[in-house]
Scaffold this active site. Structure first.
Site, short mmCIF file in Angstrom:
data_model
loop_
_atom_site.label_atom_id
_atom_site.label_comp_id
_atom_site.label_asym_id
_atom_site.label_seq_id
_atom_site.Cartn_x
_atom_site.Cartn_y
_atom_site.Cartn_z
N THR A 188 6.87 -20.03 -16.62
CA THR A 188 7.13 -19.06 -17.69
C THR A 188 6.62 -17.69 -17.26
OG1 THR A 188 6.89 -20.83 -19.28
CG2 THR A 188 6.71 -18.58 -20.13
N HIS A 207 -1.31 -4.29 -9.23
CA HIS A 207 -2.65 -3.71 -9.41
C HIS A 207 -3.00 -2.67 -8.36
CE1 HIS A 207 -5.30 -5.93 -6.41
NE2 HIS A 207 -4.27 -6.74 -6.40
N GLN A 253 0.81 -1.23 0.00
CA GLN A 253 0.00 0.00 0.00
C GLN A 253 0.84 1.27 0.00
OE1 GLN A 253 -3.17 0.21 -0.52
NE2 GLN A 253 -3.84 -1.91 -0.24
N CYS A 312 -10.70 -7.63 0.73
CA CYS A 312 -10.64 -9.08 0.89
C CYS A 312 -11.66 -9.56 1.88
CB CYS A 312 -9.25 -9.50 1.37
SG CYS A 312 -7.98 -8.61 0.52
N1 PLP Z 1 -0.93 -6.92 1.24
C1 PLP Z 1 -1.71 -5.84 1.34
C2 PLP Z 1 -1.43 -4.80 2.36
C3 PLP Z 1 -2.80 -5.69 0.47
O1 PLP Z 1 -3.59 -4.61 0.56
C4 PLP Z 1 -3.04 -6.71 -0.50
C5 PLP Z 1 -4.22 -6.62 -1.40
O2 PLP Z 1 -5.33 -6.43 -0.94
C6 PLP Z 1 -2.18 -7.81 -0.56
C7 PLP Z 1 -1.14 -7.88 0.33
C8 PLP Z 1 -2.40 -8.92 -1.57
O3 PLP Z 1 -2.05 -8.49 -2.85
P1 PLP Z 1 -2.44 -9.32 -4.18
O4 PLP Z 1 -3.80 -8.84 -4.56
O5 PLP Z 1 -1.42 -8.94 -5.19
O6 PLP Z 1 -2.38 -10.74 -3.86
#
Ligand code: PLP
Length: 387
Positions: A238, A202, A180, A325
């Protein structure tokens, strides 16, 4: 996105036009396998090499210490499981914090079930890492310590340089989840004291399914994804050439515009907070701590954050309750719980997260929609009419 107000940039960001262009060019012009020795393979290899340079520059690392992954979740899994698998300490010991991303929390539970010693160190009421408790947790030899640089829900910045110095005294490897922080904070692996560091494209206007793991030379970890010898034997498979190229284009943009973006995000965050201050019964979580600019976590007393988010979504305003999430689970936030946020505010959290594209008009429209939603939801509460 004409009618949408998108304020959920900590969940994901739209790819920049130059990212899409670079990816299209890679897909069309460099379809080869980077391990092949003919022209198409050599062209793909050159793109991957240039992208590795760009990612290394972003985090201040030698190019040879950057490996490409499918995103931060894979990087985090590789760092932590890899360190535990290579641990010379028995039983292996893992120290982390109570406010990490679900990836780290889930790994710690899996490891605990396998007999690894786990400690999750708490935070204060503002979300800052309790460094005394961290020091106590690291008074014993430890395999790996993992902590985030900026929290995805509150934006609170953890004192990683201090925490990593303490962890190194315990002989631990230090993994930093810096997902972040890209484009919002200037940082380098050296200044952070990181042996391992995870990023996800992303979250900074690159494509999904692409990330990096910084793997410091000599850090004892075993690869997680095994197979052929790509990434110097550290991550088989790959390479996702177009994804890697897109991530590098986004990283270049993030690095170059940092000061102006920080200023813009700071102004957007201040506008959100000034608007929210006009709504009764609100609480900005982590307000007293240093935070990345442009992330505001607000609780509305007595109502569910997810109800506000769903109501706002019907009017085209995209916010989030807690992290993306956990948004689908409608549960309380482990981050706010760790901060000891009082019960009436615990389930009412809404995250606003801006990008460099966020405008004052976006914020004003979102504030208007949210104020209306909060008023409506409070009026709907059982017993509200009699009150
Ligand atoms: N770590 C943090 C602080 C995140 O905000 C996120 C995504 O929500 C991740 C890890 C996981 O990233 P990814 O979507 O690339 O698996």
């Amino acid at each position: 996105m004409t009618d949408l107000v998108y304020l959920d940039n900590n969940a994901t960001t739209p790819p920049l036009p130059e990212v899409v262009t670079a990816m299209r060019e890679a897909l069309e012009g460099a379809f080869g396998n980077p391990s092949s020795l003919h022209g198409p393979g050599i062209r793909a290899r050159a793109l991957v090499d240039a992208a590795r340079d760009e990612m290394a520059t972003l985090i201040g690392a030698p190019k040879s210490e950057v490996i490409f992954t499918s995103g931060a979740t894979e990087s985090i899994n590789t760092a932590i499981f890899g360190a535990i698998a290579a641990s010379k300490i028995t039983p292996a010991r893992f120290v982390t914090t109570a406010v990490e991303h679900e990836a780290v929390i889930e790994i710690s539970e899996l490891l605990a079930a396998r007999g690894v010693e786990i400690e999750r160190v708490g935070v204060d009421a503002e979300g800052r890492l309790d460094l005394d408790a961290w020091r106590k947790a690291l008074a014993r030899p430890t395999t790996i310590a993992s902590l985030m640089l900026a929290n995805n829900e509150t934006g609170v910045i953890l004192d990683v340089p201090a925490a990593s110095a303490i962890a190194h005294e315990a002989g631990a490897l230090v993994h930093v989840d810096a997902v972040q922080a890209v484009g919002k904070l200037a940082f380098s692996v050296e200044a952070l004291g990181a042996d391992l560091l995870s990023l996800s494209a992303h979250k900074f206007h690159g494509p999904k399914g692409t990330g990096i793991l910084y793997w410091k030379r000599g850090a004892r970890i075993k690869p997680l994804v095994n197979g052929a010898s790509q990434e110097a034997g550290r991550r088989a498979g790959t390479e996702n050439v177009a994804g890697i190229v897109g991530m590098a284009a986004a990283a270049r943009h993030m690095r170059q515009g940092l000061a102006a973006r920080r200023q813009h995000l700071t102004a957007m965050g201040a506008r959100i907070e000034a608007g929210l201050a006009k709504i009764a019964g609100t609480r900005i979580n982590g307000a007293g701590a240093a935070r990345v600019p442009g992330t505001v976590n607000v609780s509305f007393e007595g109502i569910e954050g997810s109800a506000v988010v769903l109501t706002a979504a019907r009017e085209g305003v995209c916010l989030s309750a807690g992290s993306a999430c956990s948004a689908a689970q409608f549960g309380g936030s482990h981050v706010l719980e760790a901060m000891g946020v009082p019960y009436p505010y615990l389930h009412g959290a809404v995250r606003w997260s801006c990008s460099e594209h966020t405008t004052e008009a976006d914020i004003d429209r979102a504030l208007e929609v949210v104020a209306r939603a909060v008023g409506y939801l409070r009026a709907m509460r059982p017993g509200a009419a009699e009150a």
